[in-house]
Design a protein around this motif. Structure first.
Motif, PDB file in Angstrom:
ATOM      1  N   LEU A 326       0.828  -1.199   0.000  1.00 25.09           N
ATOM      2  CA  LEU A 326       0.000   0.000   0.000  1.00 25.09           C
ATOM      3  C   LEU A 326       0.869   1.258   0.000  1.00 25.09           C
ATOM      4  O   LEU A 326       0.610   2.204  -0.750  1.00 25.09           O
ATOM      5  N   GLU A 327       1.916   1.277   0.829  1.00 23.04           N
ATOM      6  CA  GLU A 327       2.811   2.433   0.896  1.00 23.04           C
ATOM      7  C   GLU A 327       3.599   2.599  -0.406  1.00 23.04           C
ATOM      8  O   GLU A 327       3.784   3.721  -0.891  1.00 23.04           O
ATOM      9  N   LYS A 328       4.062   1.497  -0.952  1.00 23.50           N
ATOM     10  CA  LYS A 328       4.857   1.566  -2.182  1.00 23.50           C
ATOM     11  C   LYS A 328       4.040   2.148  -3.330  1.00 23.50           C
ATOM     12  O   LYS A 328       4.520   2.998  -4.095  1.00 23.50           O
ATOM     13  N   VAL A 329       2.796   1.682  -3.464  1.00 20.49           N
ATOM     14  CA  VAL A 329       1.962   2.171  -4.558  1.00 20.49           C
ATOM     15  C   VAL A 329       1.570   3.626  -4.328  1.00 20.49           C
ATOM     16  O   VAL A 329       1.474   4.414  -5.282  1.00 20.49           O
ATOM     17  N   CYS A 330       1.377   4.018  -3.070  1.00 16.17           N
ATOM     18  CA  CYS A 330       1.107   5.423  -2.754  1.00 16.17           C
ATOM     19  C   CYS A 330       2.261   6.300  -3.245  1.00 16.17           C
ATOM     20  O   CYS A 330       2.039   7.351  -3.875  1.00 16.17           O
ATOM     21  N   VAL A 335       4.722   9.973  -7.617  1.00 14.56           N
ATOM     22  CA  VAL A 335       5.608  10.174  -8.780  1.00 14.56           C
ATOM     23  C   VAL A 335       4.786  10.581  -9.997  1.00 14.56           C
ATOM     24  O   VAL A 335       5.117  11.538 -10.708  1.00 14.56           O
ATOM     25  N   LEU A 336       3.681   9.850 -10.246  1.00 14.91           N
ATOM     26  CA  LEU A 336       2.845  10.159 -11.404  1.00 14.91           C
ATOM     27  C   LEU A 336       2.224  11.546 -11.292  1.00 14.91           C
ATOM     28  O   LEU A 336       2.168  12.300 -12.270  1.00 14.91           O
ATOM     29  N   LEU A 337       1.752  11.895 -10.099  1.00 12.68           N
ATOM     30  CA  LEU A 337       1.087  13.179  -9.926  1.00 12.68           C
ATOM     31  C   LEU A 337       2.066  14.341 -10.073  1.00 12.68           C
ATOM     32  O   LEU A 337       1.759  15.339 -10.735  1.00 12.68           O
ATOM     33  N   ARG A 346      12.221  12.626  -6.957  1.00 13.27           N
ATOM     34  CA  ARG A 346      13.152  11.522  -6.717  1.00 13.27           C
ATOM     35  C   ARG A 346      12.802  10.861  -5.395  1.00 13.27           C
ATOM     36  O   ARG A 346      12.584  11.543  -4.392  1.00 13.27           O
ATOM     37  N   ILE A 347      12.740   9.544  -5.405  1.00  6.73           N
ATOM     38  CA  ILE A 347      12.503   8.774  -4.187  1.00  6.73           C
ATOM     39  C   ILE A 347      13.863   8.336  -3.670  1.00  6.73           C
ATOM     40  O   ILE A 347      14.607   7.628  -4.357  1.00  6.73           O
ATOM     41  N   ASN A 404      20.928  10.159  -3.521  1.00 13.16           N
ATOM     42  CA  ASN A 404      20.868   8.877  -2.806  1.00 13.16           C
ATOM     43  C   ASN A 404      19.574   8.171  -3.213  1.00 13.16           C
ATOM     44  O   ASN A 404      18.696   7.884  -2.406  1.00 13.16           O
ATOM     45  N   ILE A 405      19.450   7.874  -4.506  1.00 14.77           N
ATOM     46  CA  ILE A 405      18.175   7.524  -5.124  1.00 14.77           C
ATOM     47  C   ILE A 405      17.833   6.045  -4.962  1.00 14.77           C
ATOM     48  O   ILE A 405      18.673   5.172  -5.187  1.00 14.77           O
ATOM     49  N   PHE A 406      16.572   5.788  -4.587  1.00 10.78           N
ATOM     50  CA  PHE A 406      16.044   4.425  -4.581  1.00 10.78           C
ATOM     51  C   PHE A 406      15.433   4.090  -5.942  1.00 10.78           C
ATOM     52  O   PHE A 406      15.737   3.061  -6.532  1.00 10.78           O
ATOM     53  N   ILE A 407      14.562   4.946  -6.436  1.00  9.68           N
ATOM     54  CA  ILE A 407      14.097   4.793  -7.823  1.00  9.68           C
ATOM     55  C   ILE A 407      14.215   6.145  -8.517  1.00  9.68           C
ATOM     56  O   ILE A 407      13.988   7.192  -7.913  1.00  9.68           O
ATOM     57  N   ASN A 408      14.566   6.092  -9.777  1.00 13.75           N
ATOM     58  CA  ASN A 408      14.571   7.272 -10.627  1.00 13.75           C
ATOM     59  C   ASN A 408      13.614   6.986 -11.781  1.00 13.75           C
ATOM     60  O   ASN A 408      13.965   6.276 -12.717  1.00 13.75           O
ATOM     61  N   PRO A 409      12.378   7.505 -11.714  1.00 18.58           N
ATOM     62  CA  PRO A 409      11.376   7.160 -12.732  1.00 18.58           C
ATOM     63  C   PRO A 409      11.718   7.651 -14.119  1.00 18.58           C
ATOM     64  O   PRO A 409      11.104   7.212 -15.097  1.00 18.58           O
ATOM     65  N   TYR A 410      12.700   8.546 -14.228  1.00 17.91           N
ATOM     66  CA  TYR A 410      13.061   9.087 -15.533  1.00 17.91           C
ATOM     67  C   TYR A 410      14.220   8.322 -16.162  1.00 17.91           C
ATOM     68  O   TYR A 410      14.575   8.555 -17.315  1.00 17.91           O
ATOM     69  N   ARG A 411      14.813   7.409 -15.406  1.00 17.82           N
ATOM     70  CA  ARG A 411      15.881   6.560 -15.927  1.00 17.82           C
ATOM     71  C   ARG A 411      15.438   5.098 -16.062  1.00 17.82           C
ATOM     72  O   ARG A 411      15.980   4.347 -16.845  1.00 17.82           O
ATOM     73  N   GLN A 412      14.425   4.691 -15.248  1.00 19.08           N
ATOM     74  CA  GLN A 412      13.973   3.300 -15.244  1.00 19.08           C
ATOM     75  C   GLN A 412      12.616   3.183 -15.938  1.00 19.08           C
ATOM     76  O   GLN A 412      11.798   4.112 -15.879  1.00 19.08           O
TER      77      GLN A 412
END
Length: 470
Positions: A326-330, A335-337, A346-347, A404-412
């Motif tokens: 639930l937290e991950k999808v939140c 990110v989308l918003l 950046r997360i 210190n990135i966990f996910i980068n939505p613009y690279r992945q």
């Protein structure tokens, strides 16, 4: 005899399908809520007829209790004809009830808040034995509506209207949770206690004006604290804390937003580190109107910014392996918003030092803007008055942690992001269009994150990517 036998067989098959649907719903919700600390869905006795399950949705913020929701589960293998529903502006199908059953359901909705219908559609018309061989998430196509919103419509129809985009999956369930959380967060500002204090009601409308009151001048923090102190004795301590926090957040965001517009064309950088996810309040970024207005304003005044110039940094609340789905999808929805509002996000992994304070840098003429900090017990928020809270100190913090990135939505791509979250890619895909009659109703406090649905969210991700890496 043959006709009677066929009718009995169909009745048995429908009952068996219903049992599978109920068990599947329970399994799915239990998976979605795992790790949040709430109990598994409570199945009620069959003779209750109206409510099949009670599902507790977590708060994750210490200042608010969990939210109780009620669910009735229905299932069918029949094919449905879609109808255009002009009022909902959506293609819908009708799920029929016997008149007595629908009247009984309406009576139940009046008694229980947050009452939902979860409809399991056996699209392939598979036999029960075949369905049981499939994993829970592949047995049905699920739909969901808020019965309290559906039941207010006029007429004596013997059916419920289900919009085709109201698909129930982890993504939709997470958004439903977010909307209910934000609605409950603002409950303190709409309580009877508030309505009986006229001057306080006026202050709330200035902080959270409705669509017809856009020209009201914002209220600064000092005015709020001075006025609230007059009314503190009329509240219980816990309720007063919620009122002051809600007004504090709203007034500061309103002031920052108006200042952003006043500096339009002069700003060159906006960078903020936002620790809401650490305290379970990240849902505000999804459904709180004041947050939408702030992000939208920053996207307008820095529309042509490059990498890092219009940036939000959001820390993970925990080790990714211990976080609930639930937290991950939140976080993914955030990110989308952000991307839909032209903002880079950046997360990052949670900083080890000074992680619980907001850190903001506004370059090009706006200067440092004080923010709210949370107390050590995680319950009380207060305005930051630290004289050391300078622009440079906050920028140093942001520069230290922004990579210190966990996910980068613009690279992945979505498969890489899903793998990082240990989710299936389908868990990250929102409905094709914004669901209708499902989320908490929009108001001066609540606004739907409409830009994240369907292909639009991914389109905006690509646009931000092209902007910051050109």
């Amino acid at each position: 005899m043959k006709v009677a036998k066929t009718a009995r067989n169909k009745g048995f098959e429908a009952q068996e399908l219903g049992n599978i649907a109920e068990n599947t719903f329970s399994d799915l919700v239990q998976i979605w809520l795992a790790g949040t600390g709430v109990n598994r869905p409570s199945r009620l006795t069959p003779d209750s007829q109206k409510i099949d399950f009670v599902v507790e949705l977590p708060s994750l913020w210490k200042g608010m209790t969990s939210m109780r929701t009620h669910w009735q589960i229905k299932s069918s293998s029949q094919k449905f004809t879609k109808h255009r529903h002009p009022e909902l502006d959506s293609d819908c199908f009708h799920f029929s009830f016997r008149p007595n059953d629908l009247r009984s359901l309406k009576e139940s909705v009046l008694q229980d808040e947050h009452f939902y219908l979860a409809f399991a559609h056996n699209v392939s018309n598979a036999q029960s034995s075949a369905l049981l061989l499939l994993p829970p998430n592949e047995r049905f196509v699920w739909y969901c509506i808020d019965l309290s919103q559906q039941m207010i419509r006029e007429g004596e129809e013997n059916y419920l209207v289900i919009p085709e985009q109201n698909v129930l999956n982890l993504s939709t369930f997470s958004l439903l949770w977010s909307s209910l959380w934000v609605e409950k967060f603002y409950d303190a500002l709409t309580s009877r206690t508030i309505s009986e204090i006229p001057d306080l009601g006026k202050m709330i409308r200035r902080v959270y004006p409705n669509s017809k009151e856009t020209n009201l001048s914002p209220v600064n923090w000092n005015v709020i604290t001075n006025n609230l102190s007059k009314y503190e004795k009329e509240f219980e301590k816990k309720e007063f804390t919620k009122v002051s926090l809600s007004l504090g957040i709203g007034s500061l965001l309103e002031n920052i937003t108006k200042k952003l517009y006043s500096k339009s064309g002069k700003l060159d950088t906006i960078q903020t580190y936002c620790p809401e996810s650490l305290y379970g309040t990240a849902n505000l970024w999804l459904f709180a109107k004041s947050y939408h207005d702030f992000m939208g304003a920053s996207g307008v005044v820095l529309e042509k910014g490059k990498a890092g110039q219009n940036l939000r940094i959001l820390p993970l609340p925990d080790d990714p392996e211990r976080m609930s789905k639930l937290e991950k999808v939140c976080i993914w929805h955030i990110v989308l918003l952000y991307s839909a509002l032209k903002v880079e996000v950046r997360i990052i992994y949670c900083p080890k030092i000074d992680a619980g304070s907001d850190h903001s840098y506004y370059g090009g003429g706006i200067g440092y803007f004080p923010w709210l900090n949370i107390s050590d017990d995680g319950l009380t928020w207060m305005i930051e008055n630290n004289i050391d809270a300078t622009n440079s100190r906050h920028r140093d913090f942001i520069n230290e942690h922004m990579n210190n990135i966990f996910i980068n939505p613009y690279r992945q791509n979505i498969f890489g992001i899903a793998n990082s979250f240990d989710l299936h890619p389908d868990d990250l895909r929102t409905a094709p269009k914004c669901p209708k009659q499902l989320f908490a109703k929009s108001s001066s406090f609540i606004e739907y994150p409409s830009g994240i649905f369907g292909g639009a969210g991914f389109h905006f991700l690509e646009k931000v990517k092209q902007q910051i890496y050109r």
